[in-house]
Design an enzyme around this catalytic site. Structure first.
Site, PDB file in Angstrom:
ATOM      1  N   THR A  18       0.826  -1.202   0.000  1.00 33.40           N
ATOM      2  CA  THR A  18       0.000   0.000   0.000  1.00 33.40           C
ATOM      3  C   THR A  18       0.865   1.259   0.000  1.00 33.40           C
ATOM      4  O   THR A  18       0.536   2.269  -0.617  1.00 33.40           O
ATOM      5  CB  THR A  18      -0.911   0.010   1.249  1.00 33.40           C
ATOM      6  N   ARG A  22       7.879  -2.608   2.598  1.00 36.98           N
ATOM      7  CA  ARG A  22       8.048  -2.767   4.045  1.00 36.98           C
ATOM      8  C   ARG A  22       8.370  -4.217   4.360  1.00 36.98           C
ATOM      9  O   ARG A  22       7.655  -5.122   3.935  1.00 36.98           O
ATOM     10  CB  ARG A  22       6.781  -2.353   4.800  1.00 36.98           C
ATOM     11  N   SER A 113       6.342   3.388   8.888  1.00 41.32           N
ATOM     12  CA  SER A 113       5.175   4.046   9.440  1.00 41.32           C
ATOM     13  C   SER A 113       4.838   3.614  10.864  1.00 41.32           C
ATOM     14  O   SER A 113       5.654   3.736  11.757  1.00 41.32           O
ATOM     15  CB  SER A 113       3.988   3.827   8.494  1.00 41.32           C
ATOM     16  N   HIS A 114       3.638   3.051  11.030  1.00 43.75           N
ATOM     17  CA  HIS A 114       3.161   2.682  12.366  1.00 43.75           C
ATOM     18  C   HIS A 114       3.685   1.316  12.807  1.00 43.75           C
ATOM     19  O   HIS A 114       3.407   0.880  13.917  1.00 43.75           O
ATOM     20  CB  HIS A 114       1.627   2.645  12.342  1.00 43.75           C
ATOM     21  N   LYS A 126      10.319   4.108   0.412  1.00 41.84           N
ATOM     22  CA  LYS A 126       9.267   4.528  -0.517  1.00 41.84           C
ATOM     23  C   LYS A 126       9.822   5.651  -1.379  1.00 41.84           C
ATOM     24  O   LYS A 126      10.535   6.525  -0.878  1.00 41.84           O
ATOM     25  CB  LYS A 126       8.092   5.028   0.321  1.00 41.84           C
ATOM     26  N   ASP A 277       1.917   8.866  14.402  1.00 35.59           N
ATOM     27  CA  ASP A 277       2.551   7.548  14.332  1.00 35.59           C
ATOM     28  C   ASP A 277       4.062   7.669  14.120  1.00 35.59           C
ATOM     29  O   ASP A 277       4.637   8.749  14.286  1.00 35.59           O
ATOM     30  CB  ASP A 277       1.911   6.728  13.205  1.00 35.59           C
ATOM     31  N   ASP A 279       6.099   7.880  11.604  1.00 37.51           N
ATOM     32  CA  ASP A 279       6.692   8.830  10.648  1.00 37.51           C
ATOM     33  C   ASP A 279       5.886  10.130  10.546  1.00 37.51           C
ATOM     34  O   ASP A 279       6.135  10.947   9.656  1.00 37.51           O
ATOM     35  CB  ASP A 279       6.849   8.199   9.265  1.00 37.51           C
ATOM     36  N   ASP A 281       2.755  10.853   9.756  1.00 36.48           N
ATOM     37  CA  ASP A 281       1.713  11.157   8.766  1.00 36.48           C
ATOM     38  C   ASP A 281       0.307  10.823   9.274  1.00 36.48           C
ATOM     39  O   ASP A 281      -0.666  11.381   8.797  1.00 36.48           O
ATOM     40  CB  ASP A 281       1.991  10.495   7.407  1.00 36.48           C
ATOM     41  N   ARG A 282       0.201   9.918  10.249  1.00 33.16           N
ATOM     42  CA  ARG A 282      -1.137   9.600  10.771  1.00 33.16           C
ATOM     43  C   ARG A 282      -1.501  10.504  11.940  1.00 33.16           C
ATOM     44  O   ARG A 282      -0.620  11.079  12.577  1.00 33.16           O
ATOM     45  CB  ARG A 282      -1.177   8.159  11.278  1.00 33.16           C
ATOM     46  N   THR A 344      -7.636   2.358  -1.186  1.00 33.92           N
ATOM     47  CA  THR A 344      -6.753   2.610  -0.036  1.00 33.92           C
ATOM     48  C   THR A 344      -5.343   2.898  -0.535  1.00 33.92           C
ATOM     49  O   THR A 344      -4.828   2.206  -1.406  1.00 33.92           O
ATOM     50  CB  THR A 344      -6.745   1.363   0.867  1.00 33.92           C
ATOM     51  N   GLU A 363      -8.477   9.228   5.165  1.00 30.55           N
ATOM     52  CA  GLU A 363      -8.682   7.785   5.196  1.00 30.55           C
ATOM     53  C   GLU A 363      -9.033   7.344   6.606  1.00 30.55           C
ATOM     54  O   GLU A 363      -8.595   7.954   7.594  1.00 30.55           O
ATOM     55  CB  GLU A 363      -7.403   7.067   4.771  1.00 30.55           C
ATOM     56  N   LYS A 376      -0.352  12.276   3.761  1.00 33.24           N
ATOM     57  CA  LYS A 376      -1.173  12.618   4.914  1.00 33.24           C
ATOM     58  C   LYS A 376      -0.268  13.269   5.952  1.00 33.24           C
ATOM     59  O   LYS A 376       0.949  13.084   5.924  1.00 33.24           O
ATOM     60  CB  LYS A 376      -1.910  11.406   5.438  1.00 33.24           C
ATOM     61  N   ARG A 496      -8.928  -6.981   6.935  1.00 29.67           N
ATOM     62  CA  ARG A 496      -9.619  -5.852   7.544  1.00 29.67           C
ATOM     63  C   ARG A 496     -11.106  -5.928   7.184  1.00 29.67           C
ATOM     64  O   ARG A 496     -11.452  -6.015   6.005  1.00 29.67           O
ATOM     65  CB  ARG A 496      -9.051  -4.527   7.038  1.00 29.67           C
TER      66      ARG A 496
HETATM   67  C1  G16 Z   1      -0.512   3.386   4.678  1.00 33.69           C
HETATM   68  C2  G16 Z   1      -1.053   4.129   3.484  1.00 33.69           C
HETATM   69  C3  G16 Z   1      -2.482   4.508   3.700  1.00 33.69           C
HETATM   70  C4  G16 Z   1      -3.314   3.290   4.051  1.00 33.69           C
HETATM   71  C5  G16 Z   1      -2.696   2.603   5.250  1.00 33.69           C
HETATM   72  C6  G16 Z   1      -3.387   1.300   5.568  1.00 33.69           C
HETATM   73  O1  G16 Z   1      -0.430   4.254   5.766  1.00 33.69           O
HETATM   74  O2  G16 Z   1      -0.270   5.289   3.250  1.00 33.69           O
HETATM   75  O3  G16 Z   1      -2.950   5.117   2.531  1.00 33.69           O
HETATM   76  O4  G16 Z   1      -4.633   3.637   4.337  1.00 33.69           O
HETATM   77  O5  G16 Z   1      -1.350   2.300   5.002  1.00 33.69           O
HETATM   78  O6  G16 Z   1      -3.200   0.428   4.498  1.00 33.69           O
HETATM   79  P1  G16 Z   1      -3.549  -1.096   4.594  1.00 33.69           P
HETATM   80  O7  G16 Z   1      -4.989  -1.145   4.998  1.00 33.69           O
HETATM   81  O8  G16 Z   1      -3.272  -1.633   3.238  1.00 33.69           O
HETATM   82  O9  G16 Z   1      -2.687  -1.691   5.678  1.00 33.69           O
HETATM   83  P2  G16 Z   1       0.921   4.361   6.589  1.00 33.69           P
HETATM   84  O10 G16 Z   1       0.623   5.340   7.691  1.00 33.69           O
HETATM   85  O11 G16 Z   1       1.164   2.959   7.092  1.00 33.69           O
HETATM   86  O12 G16 Z   1       1.959   4.819   5.632  1.00 33.69           O
END
Ligand code: G16
Length: 543
Positions: A18, A22, A113-114, A126, A277, A279, A281-282, A344, A363, A376, A496
């Protein structure tokens, strides 16, 4: 420093998910693994040769090693200049801003990220393009295809650069400029929001808590909330970044940000709470005794955007990812502006933002932002809320009640089944897929299925088509559920299940969220047979 061409063999698993590639840190530590992927970026994005690149990451374990490798490869691949955050650090939205502000040819973000960090945790990489946003699907696919046939990479021999001091130096023929990772970003925030109003609101005795979760946003939060807005240091929790996030999980949700939730739900808790989170962005938003679902948060920000200086003349349109609740659509209808439903992944907002069709997007996965960057942006969302609170001078709770009275309430939850065996997760998807044709018209309790499909996105700007973006089951009542496989996990598969129920009855607007959704959850569990097929009797996480 001499340039070396190193022979390598491809890895088969470098398809980005996504949001970038990772994997476990140990996967990235394999000889040639990071190098192959980075060389694939340089092979595909030809504008980087002779151009400028931004490089930085969230400071997680392996960030320092990876930065040196990438810089050395950038120099060997003919990049003219690299702009790097001091000590190799940048939040993800800050990278996006720096790419745009200095008109570079793109940037590399190092983050998972998280996801947890540390030697046993996750790492990620990325590529963001010259618009500052995650590379499109076509560029991402081209990088992956290149990684499948790569046979050598270019790197400088024995190069290392000091990243602790701001200034300019040379690596081979490439100029390296080390900059403060925070100040450009903090200036941008100050240009968008009414800092005077927020400062006055905070000075009037209002209280806030921001949980940086031991991550990079701690540095941004200190600069913005404390130094520029006058919040006390005690408003910040876990604000010192650490490579393993203090051994914790930098995912802002009720489980991992429990201390913040406990603080906000205590008697006499602060007026406003938020977290971001790994990085930056959340974001999540809370008030005293209330958690604002991310789907509601973006809707509230859009509905009140005219109170923020940067958006006071109106917003062009809005967009949300498909599993995100339709609360944002209700706002757009009332404002008479366009709204879009995308797959997504933040990369799908890029074209709409670049074309000026949307100004605000968000989102369900705790992401909200606007056209000021192409990522974000956690701190931006917190400031948007602070600005709205300062102007409206109402509690978060009352802002939400007022919003639901105006637009109706989209009760919403996400049930995650994490670390499921891949075959079992696919079995659930297949089980639903085989019912898509026969579900419409069938009744389950009080609900009758109106439509059942696999979401396909037709990008209105470039005409590209993205299929298989999640399975949707919608009911006549307007309620629905969605099932998809996460594209960000690194262990097994994560299923999910997203559930949503739309209510306009004024007496039910303040109902308990999970109670209101119980009947839809029961129907979803029946149709998906998720417990039986996964061998799990409940979700591992409900948010
Ligand atoms: C990433 C993406 C988001 C996405 C999220 C969850 O966020 O940048 O657009 O909504 O993952 O994705 P999934 O449901 O495929 O796990 P982040 O904050 O992890 O970079």
């Amino acid at each position: 420093m001499e340039m070396k061409v190193v022979r390598t063999t491809p890895f088969k698993d470098q398809k980005p998910g996504t949001s970038g590639l990772r994997k476990k840190v140990s996967v990235f530590q394999q000889a040639g693994y990071l190098e192959n992927f980075v060389q694939s970026i340089f092979d595909v994005v030809e504008d980087l040769r002779g151009g400028t690149i931004v490089i930085g990451g969230d400071g997680r374990y392996y960030n320092d090693v990876a930065i040196q490798i990438i810089l050395s490869m950038a120099a060997a691949n003919g990049v003219k200049k690299a702009i790097v955050g001091q000590n190799g650090l940048f939040s993800t939205p800050a990278v996006s801003h720096i790419i745009r502000k200095y008109k570079t040819q793109g940037g590399i973000v190092l983050s998972a990220s998280h996801n947890p960090g540390g030697p046993k945790g996750d790492f990620g990489i990325k590529f963001n393009g010259e618009n500052g946003g995650p590379a499109s699907e076509s560029v991402t696919n081209a990088i992956f295809q290149n990684s499948l046939k790569i046979d050598d990479y270019k790197i400088l021999d024995k190069s290392k650069i000091e990243l602790g001091v701001c200034g300019t130096s040379k690596l081979g023929d490439m100029e390296v400029e080390i900059i403060d990772p925070v100040s450009d970003y903090a200036d941008l925030m100050e240009s968008l929001f009414d800092f005077n109003a927020i400062r006055d609101w905070l000075a009037s005795g209002r209280t806030m808590r921001f949980d940086a979760m031991h991550a990079i946003t701690g540095s941004y939060a200190k600069a913005v909330f404390v130094e520029r807005l006058g919040a006390p240091e005690t408003a910040l929790m876990n604000a010192t970044p650490s490579p393993d996030f203090g051994g914790a999980h930098p995912d802002p949700n009720p489980v991992y940000a429990k201390d913040l939730f406990d603080t906000m739900f205590a008697d006499n808790g602060p007026d406003f709470g938020a977290a971001s989170d790994g990085d930056g962005d959340r974001n999540i938003i809370l008030g005293r005794g209330i958690f604002v679902s991310p789907s509601d948060s973006v809707a509230v920000i859009a509905a009140n955007a005219h109170l923020v200086p940067a958006y006071k003349t109106g917003i062009a349109g809005v967009a949300r990812s498909m599993p995100t609740s339709a609360a944002l659509d209700r706002v757009a209808e009332k404002l008479g502006i366009e709204y879009f439903e995308t797959p997504t992944g933040w990369k799908f907002f890029g074209n709409l933002l670049d074309a000026g069709r949307i100004t605000i997007c968000g989102e369900e996965s705790a992401g909200t932002s606007s056209d000021h960057v192409r990522e974000k942006d956690g701190v931006w969302a917190v400031l948007a809320w602070l600005n709205i609170l300062a102007v409206r001078n109402m509690s978060v709770q009352n802002i939400m009640l007022d919003h639901w009275k105006t637009y109706g309430r989209n009760f919403y939850a996400r049930h995650d089944y994490e670390g499921v065996e891949v075959e079992k997760a696919h079995a659930v998807m297949e089980h639903i897929r085989t019912q898509l044709d026969t579900l419409p018209g069938q009744s389950f309790g009080a609900e009758t299925v109106k439509f059942a499909d696999s979401f396909t996105y037709h990008d209105p700007i470039d005409g590209s088509v993205s299929e298989n973006q999640g399975l949707r089951i919608g009911f006549e009542s307007g309620s629905r559920f969605v099932v998809r496989l996460s594209g960000t996990g690194t262990v097994g598969a994560t299923l999910r299940l997203y559930v949503e129920k739309y209510v306009t009855d004024p007496d039910r607007l303040n109902d308990d969220n999970h109670t209101a959704l119980a009947d839809i959850v029961t129907i979803a569990e029946k149709i998906t047979d998720i417990h039986n097929l996964t061998g799990r009797d409940k979700a591992s996480l409900v948010t």
